[in-house]
Write an enzyme that holds these catalytic residues in place. Structure first.
Site, PDB file in Angstrom:
ATOM      1  N   LYS A 188       0.812  -1.216   0.000  1.00 37.69           N
ATOM      2  CA  LYS A 188       0.000   0.000   0.000  1.00 37.69           C
ATOM      3  C   LYS A 188       0.852   1.275   0.000  1.00 37.69           C
ATOM      4  O   LYS A 188       2.060   1.253   0.245  1.00 37.69           O
ATOM      5  CB  LYS A 188      -0.970  -0.024   1.177  1.00 37.69           C
ATOM      6  CG  LYS A 188      -2.136  -0.976   0.933  1.00 37.69           C
ATOM      7  CD  LYS A 188      -3.280  -0.740   1.884  1.00 37.69           C
ATOM      8  CE  LYS A 188      -4.540  -1.463   1.399  1.00 37.69           C
ATOM      9  NZ  LYS A 188      -5.670  -1.286   2.318  1.00 37.69           N
ATOM     10  N   ARG A 217      -4.616  -9.746   4.337  1.00 37.77           N
ATOM     11  CA  ARG A 217      -4.998  -9.758   2.922  1.00 37.77           C
ATOM     12  C   ARG A 217      -3.756  -9.367   2.122  1.00 37.77           C
ATOM     13  O   ARG A 217      -3.247  -8.260   2.267  1.00 37.77           O
ATOM     14  CB  ARG A 217      -6.138  -8.773   2.684  1.00 37.77           C
ATOM     15  CG  ARG A 217      -6.640  -8.723   1.244  1.00 37.77           C
ATOM     16  CD  ARG A 217      -7.758  -7.699   1.089  1.00 37.77           C
ATOM     17  NE  ARG A 217      -8.309  -7.709  -0.249  1.00 37.77           N
ATOM     18  CZ  ARG A 217      -7.836  -6.980  -1.264  1.00 37.77           C
ATOM     19  NH1 ARG A 217      -6.788  -6.190  -1.069  1.00 37.77           N
ATOM     20  NH2 ARG A 217      -8.393  -7.040  -2.463  1.00 37.77           N
TER      21      ARG A 217
END
Length: 270
Positions: A205, A239
């Site tokens: 991210k 995840r």
């Protein structure tokens, strides 16, 4: 939780698993690498081309059905914020609804509850789906995350979601800047202490990219470092894009803590 994107414009894989054939091959791969959950999404999280519910259904439902048939031992998750998509996904075999936009469709959790499947409670600070954060501010981001996700968790149980199938996701980058993401990791003990199992979606991210000054393709080491920290502090699920590497990080962290043993020990024992 291994990621399978049925999108042509994912920020990370750039559409590498957009076709049904490639998506199924990716699902087979992440299961072989140790994923217990396969998360299938049909809409890019960030800004991009509009995808209506009908197109999202066409993208994810056939793949969910196929993965459920091929891998009945794993949980198939649908990454969506739309109730009508979840309804069709659950009928195809999805056992978890990954609501990454924090209940923006209030009927979504009701669908999960009606069918008795799992539900992920996310935090976005009220952000509109598929928008990037802009000058966001929290008096205390961790307190805000706890308040919003536990409220959603309680509503999920009230709607019929089994209590042991509710997960809290602090939801890094959604409605947050890099400083918020680091604060959430630094104080993740407080989220874990709510008693609800915590899912973290850290993989590659922007908050990792900004922390380490790395482009999207250079964030794996930072992701794994953040994963090790979170695993050591009680986070229950991750995840991820790199499933095999993440499994090794989780196992090594657990072995250091003494909660699991080594898989193959011969050195100095014979």
């Amino acid at each position: 939780m291994g990621i399978v994107n049925r999108t042509p414009d994912s920020f990370y894989d750039k559409g590498a698993t957009f076709t049904d054939t490639l998506a199924l091959a990716r699902a087979d791969e992440v299961v072989a690498q140790g994923a217990a959950i396969v998360d299938i999404g049909g809409v890019k999280a960030g800004p991009g081309d509009a995808v209506d519910a009908a197109e999202e259904i066409d993208r994810v439902v056939p793949v969910i059905a196929a993965v459920h048939e091929r891998h009945p031992e794993v949980t198939v998750s649908v990454d969506t914020w739309r109730a009508e998509v979840a309804e069709r996904a659950i009928a195809a075999g999805a056992g978890l609804v990954n609501d990454t936009w924090a209940g923006v469709d209030p009927e979504l959790v009701e669908v999960a509850g009606h069918h008795g499947v799992g539900y992920v409670c996310s935090h976005t600070g009220g952000a509109v789906p598929r928008t990037r954060p802009h000058r966001v501010h929290y008096d205390d981001v961790v307190a805000d995350v706890i308040a919003e996700t536990t409220r959603l968790a309680e509503r999920a149980v009230d709607c019929g979601v089994p209590e042991d199938r509710v997960l809290l996701d602090p939801t890094h980058d959604f409605g947050k800047n890099t400083f918020h993401g680091l604060e959430l990791l630094r104080r993740i003990d407080e989220v874990v202490a709510t008693g609800w199992p915590v899912l973290m979606a850290l993989s590659n991210k922007d908050f990792i990219g900004e922390t380490c000054a790395r482009p999207v393709g250079g964030r794996v080491a930072g992701t794994l470092a953040a994963t090790a920290w979170a695993a050591a502090h009680g986070v229950a699920a991750f995840r991820v894009h790199e499933v095999g590497e993440t499994v090794d990080v989780i196992r090594m962290t657990a072995a250091i803590a003494g909660t699991v043993g080594p898989l193959d020990t011969i050195r100095g024992l014979a």
